[in-house]
Design a protein around this motif. Structure first.
Motif, PDB file in Angstrom:
ATOM      1  N   GLU A   1       0.840  -1.196   0.000  1.00 54.20           N
ATOM      2  CA  GLU A   1       0.000   0.000   0.000  1.00 54.20           C
ATOM      3  C   GLU A   1       0.878   1.249   0.000  1.00 54.20           C
ATOM      4  O   GLU A   1       1.079   1.874  -0.993  1.00 54.20           O
ATOM      5  N   GLY A   2       1.433   1.572   1.144  1.00 52.68           N
ATOM      6  CA  GLY A   2       2.410   2.662   1.243  1.00 52.68           C
ATOM      7  C   GLY A   2       2.007   3.957   0.583  1.00 52.68           C
ATOM      8  O   GLY A   2       0.855   4.352   0.570  1.00 52.68           O
ATOM      9  N   ASP A   3       2.992   4.620   0.015  1.00 53.77           N
ATOM     10  CA  ASP A   3       2.831   5.907  -0.637  1.00 53.77           C
ATOM     11  C   ASP A   3       2.341   5.677  -2.067  1.00 53.77           C
ATOM     12  O   ASP A   3       3.071   5.190  -2.927  1.00 53.77           O
ATOM     13  N   MET A   4       1.082   6.049  -2.317  1.00 50.45           N
ATOM     14  CA  MET A   4       0.495   5.786  -3.629  1.00 50.45           C
ATOM     15  C   MET A   4       1.179   6.577  -4.744  1.00 50.45           C
ATOM     16  O   MET A   4       1.310   6.095  -5.862  1.00 50.45           O
ATOM     17  N   GLU A   5       1.636   7.780  -4.425  1.00 50.68           N
ATOM     18  CA  GLU A   5       2.311   8.557  -5.466  1.00 50.68           C
ATOM     19  C   GLU A   5       3.630   7.896  -5.859  1.00 50.68           C
ATOM     20  O   GLU A   5       3.960   7.808  -7.049  1.00 50.68           O
ATOM     21  N   ARG A   6       4.362   7.389  -4.874  1.00 52.86           N
ATOM     22  CA  ARG A   6       5.617   6.704  -5.185  1.00 52.86           C
ATOM     23  C   ARG A   6       5.355   5.459  -6.022  1.00 52.86           C
ATOM     24  O   ARG A   6       6.061   5.175  -6.999  1.00 52.86           O
ATOM     25  N   LYS A   7       4.310   4.724  -5.669  1.00 51.82           N
ATOM     26  CA  LYS A   7       3.969   3.507  -6.402  1.00 51.82           C
ATOM     27  C   LYS A   7       3.495   3.846  -7.824  1.00 51.82           C
ATOM     28  O   LYS A   7       3.783   3.120  -8.773  1.00 51.82           O
ATOM     29  N   ALA A   8       2.764   4.957  -7.950  1.00 55.99           N
ATOM     30  CA  ALA A   8       2.314   5.386  -9.279  1.00 55.99           C
ATOM     31  C   ALA A   8       3.512   5.723 -10.162  1.00 55.99           C
ATOM     32  O   ALA A   8       3.532   5.392 -11.357  1.00 55.99           O
ATOM     33  N   ARG A   9       4.519   6.368  -9.582  1.00 54.35           N
ATOM     34  CA  ARG A   9       5.711   6.708 -10.371  1.00 54.35           C
ATOM     35  C   ARG A   9       6.496   5.443 -10.732  1.00 54.35           C
ATOM     36  O   ARG A   9       7.130   5.391 -11.794  1.00 54.35           O
ATOM     37  N   LEU A  10       6.416   4.432  -9.892  1.00 54.20           N
ATOM     38  CA  LEU A  10       7.019   3.146 -10.233  1.00 54.20           C
ATOM     39  C   LEU A  10       6.316   2.552 -11.462  1.00 54.20           C
ATOM     40  O   LEU A  10       6.970   2.011 -12.364  1.00 54.20           O
ATOM     41  N   ALA A  11       4.990   2.675 -11.506  1.00 49.83           N
ATOM     42  CA  ALA A  11       4.239   2.177 -12.656  1.00 49.83           C
ATOM     43  C   ALA A  11       4.681   2.875 -13.939  1.00 49.83           C
ATOM     44  O   ALA A  11       4.846   2.237 -14.982  1.00 49.83           O
ATOM     45  N   VAL A  12       4.883   4.200 -13.855  1.00 50.31           N
ATOM     46  CA  VAL A  12       5.363   4.955 -15.023  1.00 50.31           C
ATOM     47  C   VAL A  12       6.729   4.434 -15.451  1.00 50.31           C
ATOM     48  O   VAL A  12       6.989   4.221 -16.648  1.00 50.31           O
TER      49      VAL A  12
END
Length: 392
Positions: A318-329
């Motif tokens: 879960e964690g930081d959704m913005e960080r995870k979103a940037r990982l997806a990018v």
């Protein structure tokens, strides 16, 4: 999060597997049709794929009334009217599309012209403008993956006079049957395999974070992304890998089912404009623009963009959704870089023969594209231009 209200529809019968195309005559019978106009293109004919279609009719009482093989890369209103004329002249009662997105869209446009007894497609541009009874339509996609048009209620057709792509949307535009047969995709060269695969991925990703996302569309989009993760590189590397070809065809279909209900966003708006202004193939434009569109939408849709990381095989809790979103990018960028190294798929607009002086015209066309209606973030002309410059 469950939306307070949503709708989902996909009335298309799906046949998927080896020798599935042999069922064409049976499906025509079930639709009450006996004489098909087959619409295809020169590439399909040159690859010998029409032999599978003709063989299916060889011992059948159904028949091919005519074959139209001059579909261009971007289907146009002129071509649609030409095909409709052949349909009437040869007394056909069904349309069979054998090809990629342009061929399937040509069949959809032809069906509109026939159903409405018109020669002016422009009158039916937009949403739910079609009222006539559509002729039977069967779609046999020949790209490894791509538009998903075989299961969508959307057609995009080039207006030669205005120099823009026209969008049509109606539940009457769903083909009646979609036939996925790996034999119809085995000849696709690596670069086109990569571009069409990225097209399918873009449909699924934009469906994941679009404003009309819902639990059903999410399920189809997630399945499509996982298939792309598992099979796209294989299909590009080994064109004769039947499992990979069929998997990618299913990825395109699943992504099509997802986005035709949840809709797409700014990546498609920009890609449509790149196609209309600079004639960039749709899959190539989507491949280039997808990471930039994902990045642009993180502010409003971080948790949804973050889901893509899970489906691409790199969950980080879960964690930081913005960080995870940037990982997806980053994962999408790494995939396009691998495809670039494998087959030369462009990763920048300049490499797709877009000139810098075309960017402003592309941005102007994009902000008038209906796909932006469903984008999480609003997009102005200046913002569209800024994204294009980043991708240039």
């Amino acid at each position: 999060m469950i939306p307070k209200y949503y709708e989902f529809i996909c009335p298309v019968k799906i046949l998927s597997g080896r020798k599935a195309v042999a069922n064409l005559p049976y499906e025509l019978t079930q639709l009450g049709a006996s004489r098909a106009l087959v619409v295809t293109d020169k590439g399909v004919v040159a690859a010998g794929l029409m032999s599978h279609v003709k063989a299916a009719f060889a011992d059948s009482d159904r028949e091919i009334g005519a074959v139209f093989e001059d579909t261009p890369v971007d289907s146009s209103d002129r071509v649609v009217n030409q095909v409709a004329g052949i349909y009437r002249e040869k007394r056909c009662d069904a349309l069979v599309a054998v090809g990629g997105g342009s061929v399937i869209d040509t069949v959809k446009g032809t069906a509109i012209v026939i159903a409405e007894s018109t020669d002016d497609l422009l009158k039916y541009m937009g949403v739910d403008r079609i009222t006539g009874r559509m002729p039977p339509m069967i779609a046999v996609p020949t790209t490894t993956a791509g538009t998903g048009s075989e299961v969508t209620n959307v057609a995009v057709i080039y207006n030669e006079g205005a120099g823009v792509k026209m969008a049509f949307m109606s539940n009457r535009l769903y083909p009646h049957v979609a036939i996925l047969d790996p034999a119809m995709t085995m000849t696709m060269p690596p670069k086109i395999t990569a571009a069409t695969g990225m097209d399918a991925l873009t449909h699924a990703v934009e469906a994941i974070y679009g404003l009309q996302k819902n639990p059903v569309s999410d399920a189809y989009a997630a399945a499509a992304i996982r298939l792309v993760r598992g099979y796209l590189l294989r299909a590009v590397e080994r064109g004769d890998d039947e499992e990979a070809r069929l998997a990618m065809a299913n990825a395109a279909l699943l992504a099509g089912m997802a986005f035709s209900n949840s809709m797409v966003g700014m990546v498609h708006a920009l890609a449509h404009a790149c196609g209309g202004v600079a004639h960039v193939p749709h899959g190539v434009a989507n491949a280039i623009l997808l990471p930039y569109g994902m990045e642009y939408n993180i502010g409003k849709a971080a948790s949804s963009v973050a889901e893509v990381a899970d489906h691409l095989g790199d969950p980080c809790g879960e964690g930081d959704m913005e960080r995870k979103a940037r990982l997806a990018v980053d994962l999408v960028r790494k995939l396009t870089e691998k495809l670039n190294a494998m087959c030369g798929l462009p990763t920048r607009l300049r490499d797709a023969r877009v000139s810098e002086d075309q960017l402003e015209k592309i941005a102007r066309a994009a902000v008038n594209d209906g796909a932006l209606t469903y984008n999480p973030e609003e997009v102005t002309y200046d913002e569209a231009l800024a994204v294009l410059r980043k991708a240039y």
